[in-house]
Design a protein around this motif. Structure first.
Motif, PDB file in Angstrom:
ATOM      1  N   VAL A   1       0.835  -1.213   0.000  1.00 29.15           N
ATOM      2  CA  VAL A   1       0.000   0.000   0.000  1.00 29.15           C
ATOM      3  C   VAL A   1       0.868   1.261   0.000  1.00 29.15           C
ATOM      4  N   ASN A   2       2.025   1.157   0.593  1.00 27.88           N
ATOM      5  CA  ASN A   2       2.848   2.349   0.826  1.00 27.88           C
ATOM      6  C   ASN A   2       4.279   2.109   0.332  1.00 27.88           C
ATOM      7  N   ASN A   3       4.397   1.287  -0.753  1.00 26.33           N
ATOM      8  CA  ASN A   3       5.693   0.798  -1.178  1.00 26.33           C
ATOM      9  C   ASN A   3       6.530   1.884  -1.872  1.00 26.33           C
ATOM     10  N   ARG A   4       7.195   2.714  -1.065  1.00 29.41           N
ATOM     11  CA  ARG A   4       7.989   3.798  -1.656  1.00 29.41           C
ATOM     12  C   ARG A   4       9.023   4.285  -0.654  1.00 29.41           C
ATOM     13  N   SER A   5       9.830   5.225  -1.123  1.00 26.60           N
ATOM     14  CA  SER A   5      10.906   5.719  -0.265  1.00 26.60           C
ATOM     15  C   SER A   5      10.329   6.499   0.913  1.00 26.60           C
ATOM     16  N   LEU A   6      10.864   6.218   2.095  1.00 22.58           N
ATOM     17  CA  LEU A   6      10.414   6.947   3.287  1.00 22.58           C
ATOM     18  C   LEU A   6      11.339   8.114   3.587  1.00 22.58           C
ATOM     19  N   PHE A   7      12.635   7.850   3.523  1.00 24.16           N
ATOM     20  CA  PHE A   7      13.605   8.915   3.789  1.00 24.16           C
ATOM     21  C   PHE A   7      15.007   8.442   3.432  1.00 24.16           C
ATOM     22  N   GLY A   8      15.960   9.386   3.482  1.00 24.99           N
ATOM     23  CA  GLY A   8      17.318   8.988   3.132  1.00 24.99           C
ATOM     24  C   GLY A   8      18.328  10.080   3.367  1.00 24.99           C
ATOM     25  N   GLY A   9      19.572   9.768   3.042  1.00 24.80           N
ATOM     26  CA  GLY A   9      20.642  10.746   3.240  1.00 24.80           C
ATOM     27  C   GLY A   9      21.954  10.212   2.726  1.00 24.80           C
ATOM     28  N   GLY A  10      23.038  10.776   3.229  1.00 22.93           N
ATOM     29  CA  GLY A  10      24.348  10.338   2.771  1.00 22.93           C
ATOM     30  C   GLY A  10      25.452  11.266   3.213  1.00 22.93           C
ATOM     31  N   ARG A  11      26.643  10.986   2.680  1.00 22.59           N
ATOM     32  CA  ARG A  11      27.835  11.787   3.034  1.00 22.59           C
ATOM     33  C   ARG A  11      27.977  12.957   2.070  1.00 22.59           C
ATOM     34  N   TYR A  12      28.293  14.119   2.649  1.00 21.80           N
ATOM     35  CA  TYR A  12      28.498  15.318   1.811  1.00 21.80           C
ATOM     36  C   TYR A  12      29.688  16.079   2.377  1.00 21.80           C
ATOM     37  N   ASP A  13      30.867  15.831   1.796  1.00 23.10           N
ATOM     38  CA  ASP A  13      32.092  16.375   2.391  1.00 23.10           C
ATOM     39  C   ASP A  13      32.473  17.759   1.894  1.00 23.10           C
ATOM     40  N   ASN A  14      31.740  18.288   0.907  1.00 25.08           N
ATOM     41  CA  ASN A  14      32.165  19.580   0.337  1.00 25.08           C
ATOM     42  C   ASN A  14      31.172  20.723   0.526  1.00 25.08           C
ATOM     43  N   LEU A  15      30.157  20.521   1.323  1.00 24.45           N
ATOM     44  CA  LEU A  15      29.094  21.532   1.353  1.00 24.45           C
ATOM     45  C   LEU A  15      29.531  22.838   2.033  1.00 24.45           C
ATOM     46  N   LEU A  16      30.483  22.744   2.963  1.00 23.08           N
ATOM     47  CA  LEU A  16      30.907  23.966   3.645  1.00 23.08           C
ATOM     48  C   LEU A  16      31.832  24.822   2.779  1.00 23.08           C
ATOM     49  N   ASP A  17      32.351  24.225   1.675  1.00 18.14           N
ATOM     50  CA  ASP A  17      33.242  24.964   0.758  1.00 18.14           C
ATOM     51  C   ASP A  17      32.613  26.281   0.331  1.00 18.14           C
ATOM     52  N   LEU A  18      31.310  26.232   0.163  1.00 10.54           N
ATOM     53  CA  LEU A  18      30.545  27.392  -0.285  1.00 10.54           C
ATOM     54  C   LEU A  18      30.799  28.595   0.614  1.00 10.54           C
ATOM     55  N   TYR A  19      31.114  28.335   1.877  1.00 12.40           N
ATOM     56  CA  TYR A  19      31.340  29.407   2.850  1.00 12.40           C
ATOM     57  C   TYR A  19      32.820  29.517   3.221  1.00 12.40           C
TER      58      TYR A  19
END
Ligand code: HAM
Length: 400
Positions: free
Chosen positions: A289-307
């Motif tokens: 009935v609800n067969n789909r993605s619930l949530f997720g994530g991952g590694r992001y090592d470069n996001l602070l570069d922006l600042y």
């Protein structure tokens, strides 16, 4: 009815929460807070308003442009209602970079806004639990992120058969694609096709791949998706030679969580957001009935570069709406879970009695853990006043 009457329904894709609905949401949020505080995760908050360019640069085409709610403020700044939390987290950490003690284990439950077509599990305004570790390299921190995701599921009673955790590593996939001859200029497009794989039909996906590669490379991708031996051997060689930490992650997941959680490597998993740099994961409901993605994530090592800062990071975002659907689908939430404190209705019979209620009775009852409501309608018949209290399911006490 007048013609110029305003509609009473909330703006499309947003929700009003009646008290009972808000109690359910708060019950879920409080349980999230409890689980996270057990591992010393600390709660933070940022403003719902953020400079639009942050999302335009970092969140990718879909979130940063198509789905963003943005407007010009009175000084002509382009402002957005945040479509996600992660870029704001990167800004917050960068702004306080020198003063913070790393690794940070932080969480937040912001409301986010995306101009999407509302549908089951998808709203234009939604609350999203964000759990992140900043300042810890890949390895155990990647494990802890998935571990916590599963802890949040089991805290509500979810069982092994109720959900699957798919995980992958973007770097491994990228090396695989290069190995089979896909050039740098096409990698982004292949990621995009894989990210939308389940939404498109088989022939459409194949046609898209054919636009950017020859038949041999296309077939190798299709074989990888089917887990064929030759492609999986190539995959394993890449992991062994270039990504030993990811190989360890797989071992740790299966030895520590394998008996209670269904964990599966999915070489095609990329996740839409462009900032992920390493491990990615996605939790799927198994109920038809609800067969789909619930949530997720991952590694992001470069996001602070922006600042102008550098810190490794890993984390995930979990939407309250798909999660609540999951709890209902699997009968993991009931009215009793959400019930508030026992309540007594005091029914004062005179004005002096009302005074006595506020001065003595409320402090007395509250200190014994009971919530109190005072019936102030002294002119009503006593039996009606009692009846109203019983209808709400509360104990009634008359005060003289
Ligand atoms: P995301 O995949 O865009 O990732 O969203 C994460 C989760 O938020 C989704 O899996 C879903 O549960 C929920 N969500 C997204 N859009 C909606 C919507 N329109 N209505 C209801 N729920 C929704 C991110 O946002 C990343 N920033 C997560 C993250 C945190 N990665 C690392 N740290």
């Amino acid at each position: 009815m007048q013609n110029n009457q305003l509609p009473t329904a909330p703006y499309k894709g947003t929700s009003d929460f009646l008290p009972d609905e808000l109690s359910e949401r708060n019950y879920i949020f409080n349980k999230w807070r409890q689980v996270l505080s057990e591992l010393n995760y600390q709660e933070y908050e940022t403003s719902v308003l953020e400079m639009s360019e942050v999302f335009k640069i970092k969140s990718g085409e879909e979130l940063g442009s198509t789905q963003i709610y943005s407007f010009l403020d009175k000084s002509n700044r382009q402002i957005a209602l945040r479509p996600e939390q992660t870029p704001s987290l990167a800004r917050l950490v960068s702004n306080n970079f020198g003063e913070l003690k790393y690794p940070l284990r932080w969480f937040s439950i912001p409301n986010c806004f995306r101009y999407e077509q509302p549908q089951r599990g998808r709203r234009r305004e939604f609350w999203q639990l964000n759990v992140d570790i900043i300042g810890s390299e890949e390895g155990w921190a990647d494990f802890e992120s998935i571990y916590l995701a599963t802890k949040l599921m089991t805290a509500f009673g979810a069982k092994k058969q109720d959900y699957v955790v798919y995980y992958n590593h973007r770097g491994v996939l990228q090396s695989f694609l290069k190995e089979i001859g896909i050039g740098d200029e096409s990698l982004k497009q292949v990621f995009h096709i894989l990210d939308n794989w389940a939404k498109m039909g088989e022939s459409e996906n194949e046609a898209e791949l054919s636009k950017i590669m020859d038949d041999k490379a296309k077939n190798q991708i299709l074989c990888l998706l089917e887990g064929m031996n030759r492609e999986m051997d190539l995959w394993d060689d890449i992991v062994e030679d270039e990504f030993p930490a990811f190989s360890e992650l797989g071992d740790r997941l299966s030895s520590i969580l394998g008996s209670t959680v269904d964990l599966q490597l999915n070489p095609a998993l990329v996740r839409g957001l462009t900032y992920y740099t390493g491990m990615v994961f996605e939790v799927f409901d198994t109920d038809p009935v609800n067969n789909r993605s619930l949530f997720g994530g991952g590694r992001y090592d470069n996001l602070l570069d922006l600042y102008g800062k550098q810190a490794s990071a890993v984390g995930f975002g979990m939407g309250q709406v798909p999660f609540t659907d999951f709890l209902h689908t699997h009968n993991l939430i009931s009215k009793d879970d959400v019930a508030t404190r026992p309540t007594t209705v005091l029914i004062p019979l005179t004005n002096e009695a009302v005074q006595k209620c506020y001065a003595e009775k409320i402090p007395e009852l509250v200190s014994s853990g009971v919530a109190v409501e005072i019936d102030l309608d002294l002119s009503r018949a006593l039996n009606k006043r009692r009846e109203s209290a019983f209808k709400k399911g509360f104990e009634a006490v008359e005060i003289e």
